[in-house]
Design a protein around this motif. Sequence first.
Motif, PDB file in Angstrom:
ATOM      1  N   LYS A 180       0.828  -1.189   0.000  1.00  0.00           N
ATOM      2  CA  LYS A 180       0.000   0.000   0.000  1.00  0.00           C
ATOM      3  C   LYS A 180       0.875   1.257   0.000  1.00  0.00           C
ATOM      4  O   LYS A 180       2.062   1.204   0.306  1.00  0.00           O
ATOM      5  N   GLN A 230       2.968   2.148   3.082  1.00  0.00           N
ATOM      6  CA  GLN A 230       4.097   1.240   3.260  1.00  0.00           C
ATOM      7  C   GLN A 230       5.213   1.606   2.291  1.00  0.00           C
ATOM      8  O   GLN A 230       6.383   1.591   2.639  1.00  0.00           O
ATOM      9  N   THR A 236       6.975   4.695   3.648  1.00  0.00           N
ATOM     10  CA  THR A 236       7.918   4.348   4.711  1.00  0.00           C
ATOM     11  C   THR A 236       9.186   3.767   4.103  1.00  0.00           C
ATOM     12  O   THR A 236      10.300   4.065   4.509  1.00  0.00           O
ATOM     13  N   ASP A 240      12.914   5.138   4.411  1.00  0.00           N
ATOM     14  CA  ASP A 240      13.990   4.357   5.009  1.00  0.00           C
ATOM     15  C   ASP A 240      15.170   4.186   4.064  1.00  0.00           C
ATOM     16  O   ASP A 240      16.319   4.261   4.472  1.00  0.00           O
ATOM     17  N   LEU A 288      11.562  -3.837   1.746  1.00  0.00           N
ATOM     18  CA  LEU A 288      10.161  -4.140   2.003  1.00  0.00           C
ATOM     19  C   LEU A 288      10.037  -5.467   2.747  1.00  0.00           C
ATOM     20  O   LEU A 288       9.157  -5.671   3.571  1.00  0.00           O
ATOM     21  N   LEU A 289      10.939  -6.374   2.438  1.00  0.00           N
ATOM     22  CA  LEU A 289      10.841  -7.725   2.971  1.00  0.00           C
ATOM     23  C   LEU A 289      11.569  -7.898   4.287  1.00  0.00           C
ATOM     24  O   LEU A 289      11.136  -8.635   5.157  1.00  0.00           O
ATOM     25  N   ASP A 290      12.720  -7.248   4.419  1.00  0.00           N
ATOM     26  CA  ASP A 290      13.519  -7.488   5.611  1.00  0.00           C
ATOM     27  C   ASP A 290      12.975  -6.683   6.768  1.00  0.00           C
ATOM     28  O   ASP A 290      13.435  -5.597   7.079  1.00  0.00           O
ATOM     29  N   GLY A 291      11.961  -7.264   7.380  1.00  0.00           N
ATOM     30  CA  GLY A 291      11.188  -6.537   8.377  1.00  0.00           C
ATOM     31  C   GLY A 291      11.930  -6.196   9.650  1.00  0.00           C
ATOM     32  O   GLY A 291      11.637  -5.214  10.291  1.00  0.00           O
ATOM     33  N   LEU A 292      12.851  -7.000  10.010  1.00  0.00           N
ATOM     34  CA  LEU A 292      13.436  -6.804  11.328  1.00  0.00           C
ATOM     35  C   LEU A 292      14.660  -5.899  11.274  1.00  0.00           C
ATOM     36  O   LEU A 292      15.445  -5.937  10.347  1.00  0.00           O
ATOM     37  N   GLU A 319      17.997  -7.384  10.639  1.00  0.00           N
ATOM     38  CA  GLU A 319      18.273  -7.731   9.255  1.00  0.00           C
ATOM     39  C   GLU A 319      18.677  -6.515   8.450  1.00  0.00           C
ATOM     40  O   GLU A 319      19.536  -6.584   7.600  1.00  0.00           O
ATOM     41  N   ARG A 320      17.997  -5.414   8.734  1.00  0.00           N
ATOM     42  CA  ARG A 320      18.344  -4.203   8.000  1.00  0.00           C
ATOM     43  C   ARG A 320      19.791  -3.849   8.280  1.00  0.00           C
ATOM     44  O   ARG A 320      20.536  -3.463   7.388  1.00  0.00           O
ATOM     45  N   THR A 347      18.745 -11.615   5.251  1.00  0.00           N
ATOM     46  CA  THR A 347      17.523 -12.186   5.798  1.00  0.00           C
ATOM     47  C   THR A 347      17.934 -13.337   6.704  1.00  0.00           C
ATOM     48  O   THR A 347      18.750 -14.157   6.315  1.00  0.00           O
ATOM     49  N   ARG A 371       4.657 -13.903   3.408  1.00  0.00           N
ATOM     50  CA  ARG A 371       4.114 -12.799   2.609  1.00  0.00           C
ATOM     51  C   ARG A 371       2.788 -13.229   2.003  1.00  0.00           C
ATOM     52  O   ARG A 371       2.596 -14.411   1.700  1.00  0.00           O
TER      53      ARG A 371
END
Lengths: 495, 317
Positions: free
Chosen positions: A55, A58, A61, A65, A80-84, A87-88, A93, A99
């Motif tokens: 969306k 998102q 954001t 970032d 978008l995928l590496d939520g934690l 991990e960033r 990952t 997902r």
Amino acid sequence: MTATATSPSATILPFAEPLKAVRDTRPLRLITCGSVDDGKSTLIGRLLWDTKAVKEDQAATLARDSGSQNDLGLPDFALLLDGLQAEREQGITIDVAYRYFSTDRRSFIVADTPGHEQYTRNMATGASTADLAILLADARAGLLEQTRRHATIAALMGIRQFVLAVNKIDLVHYDKAVFDRISHDFREFALSLGVRQITAIPMSALKGENVVYPADASMPWYDGPTLVEALELATVRSTQAGGFRLPVQRVVRPGESFRGYQGTVAGGSVKPGDSVVILPSGTIANVSRIVTFDLVRNAAVAGDAITLVLDRQVDVARGDVIVSLDGQPMTGHHFDAQLVSLQPGGIEPGRRYWLKSGSRRQRVAVEPISQLELATGKWQPHASTLAMNAIGKVRLSFEELAVFDAYDQNRSTGAFILIDPDTLNTVAGGMIIAKRAEVGGIHREDQRVVLSLPADLAEQLMASELFANRRDETEIKRMTAKQAAELFSNAGGDI
Amino acid sequence: MPLSVQETEVKNPPVSRPPLDPHLKALENEAIHIFREVAAEFEKPVMLYSIGKDSSVLLHLARKAFYPGRVPFPLLHVDTTWKFKEMIEFRDEIAEKYDLDLVVHTNPRGAEEGITPFSHGSALYTDIMKTEALRQALDAGGYDAAFGGARRDEEASRAKERIYSFRTPDHKWDPRNQRPELWNVYNGMVRKGESVRAFPLSNWTEVDIWRYIQAEDIPLVPLYYAAERPYVERDGMMILAEDPRLELKPGETVQHGMIRFRTLGCFPLTGAIRSTASNLEEVIAELEIATVSERQGRAIDRDQSGSMEKKKREGYF
């Protein structure tokens, strides 16, 4: 209602997936396998982006970032995928993430697993629930050993549909010959693993070619499906064929007059009037009703969460399995299994673990037999500890009777986890191969021959002179003729 | 075949409905399986009930899972005292109607120290009145399992959440060290003091929630449907202006318009959206063309990047 559910002989059906007249709209569960370099995060990001699963806020954001966009003006999909946060920070990952996206025709649950570090453990976790695996290959690099490893693990975990995504095809100038070579090699390899449903697709995840939208302009030579079309056409595994299985989760007794057994049908189907066996006790009863919140049902099939009412007072507890009279699962004390070792301590020979399968938890001793060498696909003898990420064949020994199907027959009643009794952590995921012959009519044990004979025969033999002379080579077990007959029938293929 | 009517202790027995489509049926089956497994394996489960749409679906699934028995655990509502009035009315009605054991907990520090979303800012307020309050209530109840309505599609850090999410005795979540979860075989073994948060809706998306509410005719707090309501615009959000504790800042005026809420929380922290969707069909139609996520209206998610993960580590749901 399916044909299976109303079939009068629903308990023994062939293990074949009937062609469906009506499209199955259950969510398709899939796993993506590939390394960072193959562009896996970009592919999943592209799938989510082009199916509008991301969306605007998102994406905002994301843009904030990353502070940068790629050269196509799109956000960095990997972020978008590496939520934690961890991990960033590390840029990798580290675990399984799930997902969700959908098209007009179907919805999808993607298990997104890391490509390198500890990939065996995480892939096994993600693959355990998946119906299909997407394997990524970089068109420039071709089929790597890693792709073969991933395919091997996916096949081992019971996945029978592969999609080979030949990514970065733009970087080899959309060369058909490159695509043909890679997909040919892959097809050969997948067939050797027993996987026959294979779709190979040339694509550029970064440019969005053949992911959601076709790429007729750049690849006029390709007339196959896009990735999403291939996923829409994939089949969802069904265990409706085969014998009825209900692992009992709870016994519900809201009043004196009602006693029901609650659980999720793990195989086959059931209807009122069916005769069932309660395992491991072996008690027989008939189904009187199937109760759900949506009033009384006249049938239930694999996957349904139900409450079963039997026609008589029988002893049923959590952990028991209610099964069809025909086509019963295997019961025994010794089973052969494959397992994936999930924790740093590994799986130690002779150690006793908790085994949980369905709703049943019991003690088990584990003896490693061999280990899969992922580089070659060969099983090597291995009787010592199975280290983390190792895939091994083991022998399971139970103190109490265990109930299983082979994993290739039933992915629910053939699967189990091992729990370390000290840490209480999940240390292995396993799949039953077959029951091991028990005591057998004749077998060797410390170089002594054990004979299990009807009592009268045993007495006669032991009285003989020949036997007296070879006393320390032989051991006689007395049993009734009926017990002996059972032993022989249980020993099955071993004799 | 002939059926005898059995007496049970369930109030408000179900009515007949058309069957669910295979997609929703699969999600429902999975959720019921999780409910039963946790109820069987843990000594003292509790269900976190936030009164919102996800909680309403969760409660409906719990009633289905244990039918014809009662829901065999209490519902816990952490009341910050700043919830929408309609939420509290709805909560009490539902508890009465379905014969539920409802436990309500408020962190006493709120009243003692005068902690409000206005005086302390959303981050500190949430930490004390939600996260800390939740820990207090879970400790007081001695619960070893707590059901929550979180979904993996809600927020990035939730995507890696297990269905059984293990917590240390001080309710900490360690995302780097989660138990592997294979097939639908869940490891429910914990030591004394340790617990799990169990998430039966893990694999549901927002659209699934709404479609299920429609298919199963699940009652919701009316704030989810558009109506003419008073509001104040503040920090880019439309805040409902009907609670006398909301003090207008200079330049703010109470406006009126057709608005509704996509999520419900504490009214000063929850933004409304302009909408004319006044019934379920219209809400779903609106959702299917929505271009922003539902959490966009949540102030607490936007404090900083990764803020949800931080809150979760500290014990927030």
